[in-house]
Design a protein around this motif. Structure first.
Motif, PDB file in Angstrom:
ATOM      1  N   ASN A 164       1.049  -1.594  -0.184  1.00  0.00           N
ATOM      2  CA  ASN A 164       0.040  -0.218  -0.447  1.00  0.00           C
ATOM      3  C   ASN A 164       0.948   1.366  -0.378  1.00  0.00           C
ATOM      4  O   ASN A 164       0.768   2.265   0.885  1.00  0.00           O
ATOM      5  N   GLN A 167      -1.303   4.530  -0.395  1.00  0.00           N
ATOM      6  CA  GLN A 167      -2.172   5.057  -0.102  1.00  0.00           C
ATOM      7  C   GLN A 167      -1.382   5.648   0.959  1.00  0.00           C
ATOM      8  O   GLN A 167      -1.504   7.258   1.055  1.00  0.00           O
ATOM      9  N   LEU A 168      -0.252   4.741   1.321  1.00  0.00           N
ATOM     10  CA  LEU A 168       0.423   5.255   2.515  1.00  0.00           C
ATOM     11  C   LEU A 168       0.495   7.175   2.826  1.00  0.00           C
ATOM     12  O   LEU A 168       1.391   8.246   3.011  1.00  0.00           O
ATOM     13  N   THR A 170       0.081   9.046   0.130  1.00  0.00           N
ATOM     14  CA  THR A 170      -0.854  10.127  -0.357  1.00  0.00           C
ATOM     15  C   THR A 170      -1.281  10.470   1.305  1.00  0.00           C
ATOM     16  O   THR A 170      -1.061  11.546   1.228  1.00  0.00           O
ATOM     17  N   ASP A 171      -1.173   9.579   1.731  1.00  0.00           N
ATOM     18  CA  ASP A 171      -2.566  10.272   3.198  1.00  0.00           C
ATOM     19  C   ASP A 171      -1.110  10.927   4.438  1.00  0.00           C
ATOM     20  O   ASP A 171      -0.478  11.865   5.206  1.00  0.00           O
ATOM     21  N   LYS A 172       0.303  10.374   4.192  1.00  0.00           N
ATOM     22  CA  LYS A 172       1.813  11.000   4.611  1.00  0.00           C
ATOM     23  C   LYS A 172       1.994  12.808   4.398  1.00  0.00           C
ATOM     24  O   LYS A 172       2.405  13.059   4.659  1.00  0.00           O
ATOM     25  N   ASN A 174      -0.474  14.508   2.700  1.00  0.00           N
ATOM     26  CA  ASN A 174      -1.521  15.286   3.367  1.00  0.00           C
ATOM     27  C   ASN A 174      -1.141  15.808   4.912  1.00  0.00           C
ATOM     28  O   ASN A 174      -1.681  16.862   5.480  1.00  0.00           O
ATOM     29  N   GLU A 175      -0.528  14.586   5.162  1.00  0.00           N
ATOM     30  CA  GLU A 175      -0.688  15.075   7.054  1.00  0.00           C
ATOM     31  C   GLU A 175       0.256  15.941   7.168  1.00  0.00           C
ATOM     32  O   GLU A 175       0.038  16.975   8.158  1.00  0.00           O
TER      33      GLU A 175
END
Length: 495
Positions: A164, A167-168, A170-172, A174-175
């Motif tokens: 993943n 996905q990970l 993208t999340d990082k 955004n954070e």
């Protein structure tokens, strides 16, 4: 209406004439290469009605032009985009320009020793494949970089991943960009996804096995070139390549490398090891100086062969940057090198704009980052390494390490079993000894009691005996009475 005549000057052919000298247009009358137009068949009828219609049309056209002019100057928001037409200059300011045109002065993006003071932009590139386990550590490093974050653009290329990572990632991101502290936010961020058919597994043995090196290096070179070509902007002065599995690096690494003002520069890369393996070890052997032995070896190889360092199959005897490390040496000491490792590379953007890239083929018997170093040297760019400036790669146990650990575990269990057996024997002997000792203590106590009793009796025997008082002789009356009493007690015979 008089007919319109056109003729070709004598001795000259019409510019669209055929090869036989005839004009390209047909002659409708006359001769000698002339043509005439007879418009009498299409002449409009003249009369009062047609004249009135023409006047009305002119009035409507004039009214429309007046209204358009008023709207144009009174309501500027309704003006159409006129482009570079003469009318647009009447309605625009002095600094107006087309929205689709950008002007860049590449003389101002050459890269200098103190780029953070001149606000020079850096493109940070990170190729990723099944990198999800390392992304939290990588983003913690990004947050700690001291170079102004707003001057750092991030570019990621995810290829041939089965986990993943996307996905990970993208999340990082955004954070990261949602951080309330503006100084923590980075510039432009790009994520590209492109598979290259890489089938080599990501475990240490597969990635670093000799058989997979040539194909793997060429595939990685393609990934780097795709990422760079898609992300490099005219505003970038520097390009920084960074692997996501770097465990420890100075927060000031960008400034530290930039201060040397070299076209291509790399640090030394080591990795920590368990104590039973020595504690530490050189990791990146791709940064080296060329040797005569290696050049002679290259002449004996096939055209498409790729030399890789650190393998017995290719004994190059090159001076490696990693083996020259002194933990107490000057971190600013420079060493000219020919091949460069890809864990951490800082290069001026002009190097890539000049045509240097990561060869996905055998360039002077090298590919990817080592080929990049050779190509940069061929084009007269400075390529240096810092032998005493060290960053640390994440420790990943190899198959040999795992086998060694298994053997050590077996030895530990065997030793532990032997110690347990020895302890049991000692406990048993101790128990037996304690039992005999208790019996001996009892016997000892009894003997001591007997000895003490004997001593007491001896002392008692040694004491003088007390004289008993003499008893008086009984009288005859007392003897007679005693005998009479005894006679009475005897049973009497029956009468």
């Amino acid at each position: 209406m008089l007919p319109l005549h056109a003729s070709t000057p004598k001795g000259k052919m019409h510019r669209t004439a055929y090869s036989n000298g005839q004009a390209a247009y047909p002659t409708l009358g006359g001769s000698g290469g002339t043509f005439s137009i007879q418009p009498h068949k299409f002449q409009p009828r003249s009369g009062p009605t047609s004249l009135r219609n023409r006047k009305l049309g002119k009035r409507l056209l004039a009214l429309f032009a007046f209204c358009a002019t008023v709207l144009f100057f009174v309501f500027p928001n309704l003006r159409p985009n006129l482009g570079p037409s003469p009318l647009s200059y009447l309605t625009s300011s002095d600094d107006s320009q087309l929205e689709t045109v950008r002007y860049y002065d590449l003389n101002n993006v050459q890269g200098t020793a103190r780029g953070w003071e001149r606000e020079e932009r850096i493109l940070l590139c990170a190729p990723l494949r099944d990198a999800a386990p390392h992304l939290p550590m990588f983003f913690s490093h990004l947050k700690n970089l001291t170079y102004p974050h707003n001057l750092i653009d991030l570019a990621f290329l995810v290829g041939d991943s089965k986990d993943n990572t996307i996905q990970l990632l993208t999340d990082k991101l955004n954070e990261l960009q949602a951080d309330p502290e503006p100084k923590q936010q980075f510039g432009e961020i790009s994520i590209m996804e492109k598979d290259f058919g890489q089938k080599v597994n990501q475990d240490v043995e597969s990635r670093h096995g000799f058989a997979a090196q040539a194909g793997r290096r060429k595939s990685m070179a393609q990934a780097r070139n795709w990422l760079l070509s898609a992300a490099l902007r005219p505003t970038h002065s520097w390009v920084y390549w960074r692997d996501v599995d770097v465990e420890t690096a100075p927060f000031t690494i960008l400034e530290d490398l930039m201060r040397h003002n070299k076209d291509v520069i790399v640090p030394n890369v080591w990795r920590p090891l368990p104590d039973w393996l020595g504690g530490e070890q050189p990791y990146d052997l791709n940064s080296w100086q060329e040797s005569e032995t290696a050049l002679a070896l290259a002449d004996t190889l096939d055209e498409d062969a790729v030399i890789v360092e650190g393998y017995a199959e290719y004994a190059t005897w090159r001076p490696h940057l990693a083996y020259l490390r002194d933990p107490y040496g000057d971190p600013d000491m420079e060493m000219e090198i020919d091949g460069v490792g890809g864990v951490s590379i800082l290069a001026k953007a002009k190097v890539f704009r000049s045509g240097v890239h990561f060869p996905a083929f055998s360039f002077e018997k090298h590919a990817e980052t080592e080929g990049f170093g050779k190509m940069a040297k061929r084009m007269k760019f400075s390529v240096v390494g810092l032998p005493h400036y060290t960053i640390w790669h994440l420790y990943e146990p190899s198959v040999d390490d795992i086998r060694h650990m298994e053997e050590m575990e077996k030895e530990r269990k065997a030793k532990e079993a032997e110690e347990n057996a020895k302890k049991e024997r000692m406990d048993k002997i101790k128990d037996q000894f304690d039992s005999k000792s208790s019996d001996w203590e009892k016997e000892k106590a009894e003997v001591q009691n007997m000895v003490q009793k004997a001593k007491d009796e001896a002392k008692q025997a040694e004491k003088p005996k007390e004289v008993e008082p003499k008893k008086e002789e009984p009288t005859k009356e007392e003897i007679h009475e005693a005998r009479g009493a005894e006679e009475k007690k005897k049973p009497q015979p029956p009468k």
